[in-house]
Design a protein around this motif. Structure first.
Motif, PDB file in Angstrom:
ATOM      1  N   HIS A  17       0.829  -1.206   0.000  1.00 40.20           N
ATOM      2  CA  HIS A  17       0.000   0.000   0.000  1.00 40.20           C
ATOM      3  C   HIS A  17       0.866   1.259   0.000  1.00 40.20           C
ATOM      4  N   ALA A  18       1.911   1.269   0.814  1.00 46.63           N
ATOM      5  CA  ALA A  18       2.793   2.440   0.884  1.00 46.63           C
ATOM      6  C   ALA A  18       3.497   2.680  -0.448  1.00 46.63           C
ATOM      7  N   ALA A  19       3.960   1.597  -1.095  1.00 42.04           N
ATOM      8  CA  ALA A  19       4.630   1.741  -2.389  1.00 42.04           C
ATOM      9  C   ALA A  19       3.682   2.310  -3.438  1.00 42.04           C
ATOM     10  N   GLU A  20       2.440   1.846  -3.445  1.00 45.87           N
ATOM     11  CA  GLU A  20       1.480   2.349  -4.429  1.00 45.87           C
ATOM     12  C   GLU A  20       1.134   3.810  -4.166  1.00 45.87           C
ATOM     13  N   GLU A  21       1.090   4.199  -2.895  1.00 50.46           N
ATOM     14  CA  GLU A  21       0.860   5.604  -2.575  1.00 50.46           C
ATOM     15  C   GLU A  21       2.030   6.464  -3.039  1.00 50.46           C
ATOM     16  N   HIS A  22       3.242   5.964  -2.892  1.00 49.50           N
ATOM     17  CA  HIS A  22       4.422   6.707  -3.377  1.00 49.50           C
ATOM     18  C   HIS A  22       4.352   6.888  -4.896  1.00 49.50           C
TER      19      HIS A  22
END
Length: 219
Positions: free
Chosen positions: A187-192
């Motif tokens: 999730h964090a990678a996709e937000e980045h």
């Protein structure tokens, strides 16, 4: 539920099923419940599985709903009816009682009826389909709190269940910390990636930088 388990449910509730599905793939766990969908596209739920195994009615027939008062608030009722589509296993009385008792939702490998009430109350029901034909004298509960099969995924009592508009996933209790941690990382990678693109970066470059195409790869 103890405090640790409550925290796991809360973490799962903050993640969508698509992200959790990718995390399950990364860890080689089959937890995606095939063809199990919300009877309303807005339904969402998260909680611990309270499982039931159903089968064809005996002579004389057994019952289909007398378990409801044994389900703890916050649990997700998980019913394995073998994918049966010619008779229902859940209806409006169960929906009303489950909603009143604070049960988190119901997941059925099979079908239900009386969708109007679950939509009106906002009580989440996830199943293969809905139809009006009763399961009384056709279906009965065989066992409770046992391992069941939901859309090709194994569900044990106490496993973590998450449902949203994309479907339902089960996270085995023994692997929940690893799955949740992987999902939070994804999730964090996709937000980045989204933020980078909003700032003007090309999508292919953002995906390369944050390893998008490897996020769900088996590790």
């Amino acid at each position: 539920m103890n405090e640790t388990n409550d925290m796991a449910v809360a973490r799962a509730a903050r993640l969508d099923t698509a992200t959790l599905s990718d995390a399950l793939d990364r860890l080689g766990i089959v937890g995606q419940c095939h063809k199990i969908k919300g009877r309303d596209p807005e339904f969402r739920m998260a909680g611990r599985a309270f499982t039931l195994l159903c089968g064809p009615a005996s002579t004389p027939p057994g019952t289909v709903g007398d378990f409801i008062d044994d389900v703890p608030p916050g649990a997700v009722i998980v019913i394995d009816n073998g994918g049966r589509e010619d008779a229902t296993i859940w209806g409006d009385i169960l929906t009303e009682i489950a909603h009143r008792r604070g049960i988190a939702g119901t997941v059925i490998d099979g079908i239900n009826r009386d969708v109007h009430l679950c939509r009106t109350l906002g009580y989440p029901v996830f199943s293969k389909d809905h139809w009006m034909r009763t399961g009384k004298d056709r279906v009965q509960v065989e066992r409770t709190e046992c391992v069941v099969n939901i859309g090709g995924a194994r569900v044990a009592p106490g496993d973590l269940m998450r449902g949203d508009p994309d479907g339902v996933v089960v996270i085995p209790r023994a692997h929940e910390e690893a799955v949740l941690a992987a999902a939070e990382e994804i999730h964090a990678a996709e937000e980045h990636i989204r933020e980078a693109c909003r700032g003007g970066m090309r999508l292919d470059e953002a995906r390369r930088q944050f390893k998008y195409h490897q996020l769900q790869t088996r590790q």
